[in-house]
Design an enzyme around this catalytic site. Structure first.
Site, PDB file in Angstrom:
ATOM      1  N   GLY A 119      -2.659   5.011  -2.827  1.00 16.66           N
ATOM      2  CA  GLY A 119      -4.214   5.618  -2.756  1.00 16.66           C
ATOM      3  C   GLY A 119      -4.364   6.385  -3.725  1.00 16.66           C
ATOM      4  O   GLY A 119      -3.417   7.165  -4.201  1.00 16.66           O
ATOM      5  N   SER A 120      -5.490   6.486  -4.217  1.00 16.17           N
ATOM      6  CA  SER A 120      -6.117   7.375  -5.293  1.00 16.17           C
ATOM      7  C   SER A 120      -5.775   8.960  -5.031  1.00 16.17           C
ATOM      8  O   SER A 120      -5.453   9.892  -5.588  1.00 16.17           O
ATOM      9  CB  SER A 120      -7.327   7.175  -5.482  1.00 16.17           C
ATOM     10  OG  SER A 120      -7.715   5.989  -5.631  1.00 16.17           O
ATOM     11  N   VAL A 121      -6.255   9.071  -3.682  1.00 14.66           N
ATOM     12  CA  VAL A 121      -6.031  10.547  -3.567  1.00 14.66           C
ATOM     13  C   VAL A 121      -4.460  11.265  -3.681  1.00 14.66           C
ATOM     14  O   VAL A 121      -4.218  12.044  -4.014  1.00 14.66           O
ATOM     15  CB  VAL A 121      -6.741  10.911  -2.057  1.00 14.66           C
ATOM     16  CG1 VAL A 121      -6.554  12.312  -1.550  1.00 14.66           C
ATOM     17  CG2 VAL A 121      -8.135  10.616  -1.945  1.00 14.66           C
TER      18      VAL A 121
ATOM     19  N   GLY B  89       2.031   8.752  -0.033  1.00 16.15           N
ATOM     20  CA  GLY B  89       1.266   7.544   0.329  1.00 16.15           C
ATOM     21  C   GLY B  89       0.612   6.890  -0.711  1.00 16.15           C
ATOM     22  O   GLY B  89       0.331   7.283  -1.809  1.00 16.15           O
TER      23      GLY B  89
ATOM     24  N   GLY C 176       3.417   3.022   5.902  1.00 18.13           N
ATOM     25  CA  GLY C 176       4.570   3.610   6.401  1.00 18.13           C
ATOM     26  C   GLY C 176       4.096   5.008   6.638  1.00 18.13           C
ATOM     27  O   GLY C 176       4.841   6.009   7.149  1.00 18.13           O
TER      28      GLY C 176
ATOM     29  N   GLU D  84       7.723   5.465  -0.494  1.00 15.43           N
ATOM     30  CA  GLU D  84       7.699   4.112  -0.284  1.00 15.43           C
ATOM     31  C   GLU D  84       7.385   3.398  -1.510  1.00 15.43           C
ATOM     32  O   GLU D  84       8.063   2.534  -2.058  1.00 15.43           O
ATOM     33  CB  GLU D  84       6.540   3.910   0.710  1.00 15.43           C
ATOM     34  CG  GLU D  84       6.974   2.477   1.599  1.00 15.43           C
ATOM     35  CD  GLU D  84       5.528   2.560   2.311  1.00 15.43           C
ATOM     36  OE1 GLU D  84       5.474   2.922   3.645  1.00 15.43           O
ATOM     37  OE2 GLU D  84       4.208   2.485   1.975  1.00 15.43           O
TER      38      GLU D  84
ATOM     39  N   ASN E  94      -6.698  -0.924   5.967  1.00 18.20           N
ATOM     40  CA  ASN E  94      -5.692  -1.637   5.602  1.00 18.20           C
ATOM     41  C   ASN E  94      -4.502  -1.666   6.386  1.00 18.20           C
ATOM     42  O   ASN E  94      -4.118  -2.728   6.653  1.00 18.20           O
ATOM     43  CB  ASN E  94      -5.183  -0.699   4.211  1.00 18.20           C
ATOM     44  CG  ASN E  94      -6.295  -0.545   3.049  1.00 18.20           C
ATOM     45  OD1 ASN E  94      -6.882  -1.431   3.010  1.00 18.20           O
ATOM     46  ND2 ASN E  94      -5.971   0.762   2.332  1.00 18.20           N
TER      47      ASN E  94
HETATM   48  N1  COA Z   1     -15.258   6.837   7.296  1.00 21.85           N
HETATM   49  C1  COA Z   1     -15.369   5.506   6.616  1.00 21.85           C
HETATM   50  N2  COA Z   1     -15.000   5.293   5.447  1.00 21.85           N
HETATM   51  C2  COA Z   1     -14.171   6.163   4.669  1.00 21.85           C
HETATM   52  C3  COA Z   1     -14.007   7.305   5.408  1.00 21.85           C
HETATM   53  C4  COA Z   1     -14.380   7.636   6.587  1.00 21.85           C
HETATM   54  N3  COA Z   1     -14.062   8.621   7.277  1.00 21.85           N
HETATM   55  N4  COA Z   1     -13.435   8.167   4.490  1.00 21.85           N
HETATM   56  C5  COA Z   1     -13.315   7.329   3.205  1.00 21.85           C
HETATM   57  N5  COA Z   1     -13.758   6.359   3.540  1.00 21.85           N
HETATM   58  C6  COA Z   1     -14.054   4.998   2.632  1.00 21.85           C
HETATM   59  C7  COA Z   1     -14.188   5.656   1.096  1.00 21.85           C
HETATM   60  O1  COA Z   1     -15.805   5.737   0.806  1.00 21.85           O
HETATM   61  C8  COA Z   1     -13.581   4.482   0.315  1.00 21.85           C
HETATM   62  O2  COA Z   1     -14.653   3.315   0.412  1.00 21.85           O
HETATM   63  P1  COA Z   1     -14.851   2.447  -0.729  1.00 21.85           P
HETATM   64  O3  COA Z   1     -13.627   1.487  -1.049  1.00 21.85           O
HETATM   65  O4  COA Z   1     -15.953   1.500  -0.301  1.00 21.85           O
HETATM   66  O5  COA Z   1     -15.290   3.337  -1.829  1.00 21.85           O
HETATM   67  C9  COA Z   1     -12.450   4.031   0.940  1.00 21.85           C
HETATM   68  O6  COA Z   1     -12.589   4.601   2.306  1.00 21.85           O
HETATM   69  C10 COA Z   1     -11.370   4.296   0.468  1.00 21.85           C
HETATM   70  O7  COA Z   1     -11.333   5.907   0.251  1.00 21.85           O
HETATM   71  P2  COA Z   1     -10.837   6.780  -0.983  1.00 21.85           P
HETATM   72  O8  COA Z   1     -11.217   8.294  -0.748  1.00 21.85           O
HETATM   73  O9  COA Z   1     -10.947   6.056  -2.151  1.00 21.85           O
HETATM   74  O10 COA Z   1      -9.160   6.734  -0.555  1.00 21.85           O
HETATM   75  P3  COA Z   1      -7.820   6.202  -1.039  1.00 21.85           P
HETATM   76  O11 COA Z   1      -8.015   4.984  -1.737  1.00 21.85           O
HETATM   77  O12 COA Z   1      -6.881   6.952  -1.093  1.00 21.85           O
HETATM   78  O13 COA Z   1      -7.581   5.296   0.528  1.00 21.85           O
HETATM   79  C11 COA Z   1      -6.823   5.221   2.847  1.00 21.85           C
HETATM   80  C12 COA Z   1      -7.625   5.999   1.569  1.00 21.85           C
HETATM   81  C13 COA Z   1      -6.722   5.904   3.996  1.00 21.85           C
HETATM   82  C14 COA Z   1      -7.635   3.976   3.132  1.00 21.85           C
HETATM   83  C15 COA Z   1      -5.291   4.645   2.358  1.00 21.85           C
HETATM   84  O14 COA Z   1      -4.669   5.844   1.781  1.00 21.85           O
HETATM   85  C16 COA Z   1      -4.780   3.982   3.526  1.00 21.85           C
HETATM   86  O15 COA Z   1      -4.999   2.607   3.704  1.00 21.85           O
HETATM   87  N6  COA Z   1      -3.824   4.560   4.242  1.00 21.85           N
HETATM   88  C17 COA Z   1      -3.054   4.235   5.327  1.00 21.85           C
HETATM   89  C18 COA Z   1      -1.752   3.769   4.964  1.00 21.85           C
HETATM   90  C19 COA Z   1      -0.837   4.830   4.365  1.00 21.85           C
HETATM   91  O16 COA Z   1      -1.348   5.806   4.533  1.00 21.85           O
HETATM   92  N7  COA Z   1       0.194   4.483   3.739  1.00 21.85           N
HETATM   93  C20 COA Z   1       1.013   5.288   3.154  1.00 21.85           C
HETATM   94  C21 COA Z   1       2.620   5.248   3.432  1.00 21.85           C
HETATM   95  S1  COA Z   1       2.982   4.763   1.757  1.00 21.85           S
END
Ligand code: COA
Length: 504
Positions: free
Chosen positions: A267-269, A265, A384, A290, A380
């Site tokens: 994102g950074s993780v 997916g 997918g 995707e 966001n």
């Molecule tokens: N509650 C509140 N905020 C949280 C949290 C929680 N439990 N866990 C993480 N966060 C915050 C982080 O602190 C970070 O905040 P910041 O932007 O202010 O620094 C932000 O969420 C993003 O987290 P990060 O650890 O940097 O992860 P990421 O960049 O990998 O993003 C999602 C994580 C979940 C937001 C992102 O993967 C996403 O939108 N996923 C949904 C869509 C998806 O999965 N698509 C994949 C199909 S291709």
């Protein structure tokens, strides 16, 4: 020297070149636009900005449908101009997020494979204008997309009018990579004839009636680079745990070192986890995803990847320069498809994907929240992740066990919003370890999740909740009046931590 018009190979269409301002002037209040663009790649750039400019002197609103999030700050500009009535199916922009959460604009958070079905069956739309970025138009009028396909083909087919943005900054070497396939109507369609991740089943461009092309504009602007951050100690630990799990699957004879087609997916993780495979023994990997982020190209560089199928390519600035500077090295491995196909349940189940997506939080039973911060504020969108999680061979969710310096535990008693139910979640991974939930009853899941995945600073609190919940009984024990107490504590006191003997 290449002239712009050479990119329009269809003779009659050469006559349709207009300025972005003229194209934007055709768009009027209340219209619905289908824009190309998927996770900052291949977005229409000039017409959206010309539309935003018009908003300085005019009041109007349009509905914006896309593949996924847009780059070039287009969603920021749309949100600031206040011209969006409804937006779907995904966004990832801080300003737009703010407007959505304030109730200033409507957002439909949609499975990314569903938008095409809804457009095709005319549940949403009609689409007045499709505005699509392309690298060129072929002699027979096919639109050759750029760095994403997203929903462009379904928009082109169903829109009343099409505006093409030919982006001179996008390499013509992209031509030949795309594989455009239309499933046809539900009830009348055939099985999708894809048996392997690298099968080609469609055409190399979007075939439409050239009469529908109302105008063509030229742009010269690269995609916005991705915003992912480099792997850190925690994400490397997660990658290590995930590799450990996959090795266990190999030992059990359920996988080989070729694994199974991989989806990772946004994102950074998720990027970091794939990155962790570079030094692994895994080989001949197929990626059926995707978005292709930097890590997939690093894996190609490391000689680990046989094929990589996607619906968009979203790279950091450095990686973009490297990949497009030496594109022949990657070309043969890449296929770009409509998101309806990259995310199609039939294909995901048939190929038996290993899906890795990111959670914001998950609960002690394995329900996952990927979208709503504290249950209400949109981050966001589901993107997918649901398409994959529901249908994958292995549905894996990763997240750091804590957020915001430990004030938030990502493992909570009850997820404050549920995108992926316990039924669709196989393995959860944090930097602490992993929990394999397959075949486990809710009461078997809890100890694994708390001990393997929760941060030590929150384990005692989680156990206290669960022990009390057990006194109430149930297939899935809960104390309903306390289920969201952690989120309430966060809102009131700025932290989820509480002394166990003071638990409310
Ligand atoms: N509650 C509140 N905020 C949280 C949290 C929680 N439990 N866990 C993480 N966060 C915050 C982080 O602190 C970070 O905040 P910041 O932007 O202010 O620094 C932000 O969420 C993003 O987290 P990060 O650890 O940097 O992860 P990421 O960049 O990998 O993003 C999602 C994580 C979940 C937001 C992102 O993967 C996403 O939108 N996923 C949904 C869509 C998806 O999965 N698509 C994949 C199909 S291709």
């Amino acid at each position: 020297m290449e002239t712009k018009l050479q990119r329009i190979k269809h003779p009659a269409l050469k006559e349709r070149v207009v300025t972005p301002e003229v194209a934007a002037s055709w768009i009027t209040d209340g219209m619905t636009l289908g824009l190309s663009g998927f996770t900052r790649a291949g977005d229409a750039k000039a017409v959206p900005f010309a539309l935003v400019k018009r908003a300085e002197t005019e009041t109007f609103k349009v509905n914006i449908f896309t593949g996924a999030s847009l780059g070039s700050d287009i969603d920021t500009a749309f949100a600031e101009a206040g011209i969006v009535g409804k937006r779907l199916p995904f966004q990832a922009d801080p300003v737009m997020r703010g407007k959505i959460n304030n109730g200033d604009m409507l957002f439909v958070d949609q499975h990314l494979s569903h938008t095409a079905e809804l457009v095709r069956s005319e549940v949403i739309g009609p689409i007045d204008f499709a505005v699509l970025e392309a690298v060129s138009i072929s002699e027979d009028g096919m639109i050759i997309p750029s760095t994403s396909v997203g929903n462009s083909s379904i928009f082109a087919e169903h829109a009343k009018n099409v505006i093409v943005e030919i982006n001179m900054a996008q390499s013509e070497m992209l031509e030949g990579l795309h594989d455009i396939y239309d499933t046809g109507k539900q009830g009348e369609r055939q099985p999708i004839p894809m048996m392997h991740p690298d099968d080609r089943i469609g055409t190399t461009g979007i075939r439409i009636n050239p009469e529908k092309v109302r105008g063509i504009v030229f742009t010269n602007q690269l995609d916005s680079p991705s915003t992912i951050v480099a792997p850190d100690a925690d994400t490397q630990l997660m990658a290590g745990h995930l590799l450990e799990f996959l090795r266990e699957e190999i030992r059990e004879g359920r996988l080989t070192d070729k694994l199974a087609p991989l989806q990772s997916g946004i994102g950074s993780v998720a990027n970091a986890v794939l990155h962790g495979m570079i030094d692994s023994e895994f080989t001949d990997l197929d990626v059926y995803s995707e978005v292709l982020q930097d890590a997939v190209f690093d894996l190609i560089d490391a000689g680990k990847v046989k094929s990589a199928s996607c619906c968009s390519i979203t790279l950091s600035e450095e990686k973009m320069a490297q990949v497009f500077g030496d594109f022949e090295k990657y070309r043969d491995k890449l296929i770009m498809r409509p998101q309806e196909i990259s995310n199609h349940p039939e294909i995901i189940r048939r190929l038996g994907l290993i899906s890795i997506n990111t959670a914001l939080e998950f609960d002690i039973y394995g329900n996952v929240n990927s979208t709503h911060v504290s249950g209400t504020k949109m981050m966001n969108g589901i993107g997918g992740s649901g398409d994959f999680a529901r249908n994958a061979r292995l549905s894996i969710f990763v997240t750091k066990s804590i957020a915001k310096d430990g004030k938030i535990s990502s493992i909570v008693p009850f997820a404050s919003h549920i995108d992926h139910t316990e039924h669709d979640v196989d393995i959860v991974v944090t930097e602490q370890g992993y929990a394999d939930l397959r075949g486990l009853a809710p009461r078997e899941r809890v100890p694994l999740i708390i001990e393997n995945c929760a941060h030590p600073m929150y384990r005692e609190q989680l156990w206290a909740y669960y022990q009390e919940a057990l006194t109430r009984g149930g297939q899935t024990p809960h104390i309903l009046e306390k289920a969201f107490s952690w989120h309430i504590n966060l809102k009131q006191n700025g932290t989820m931590t509480q002394k166990v003997d003071e638990l409310v």
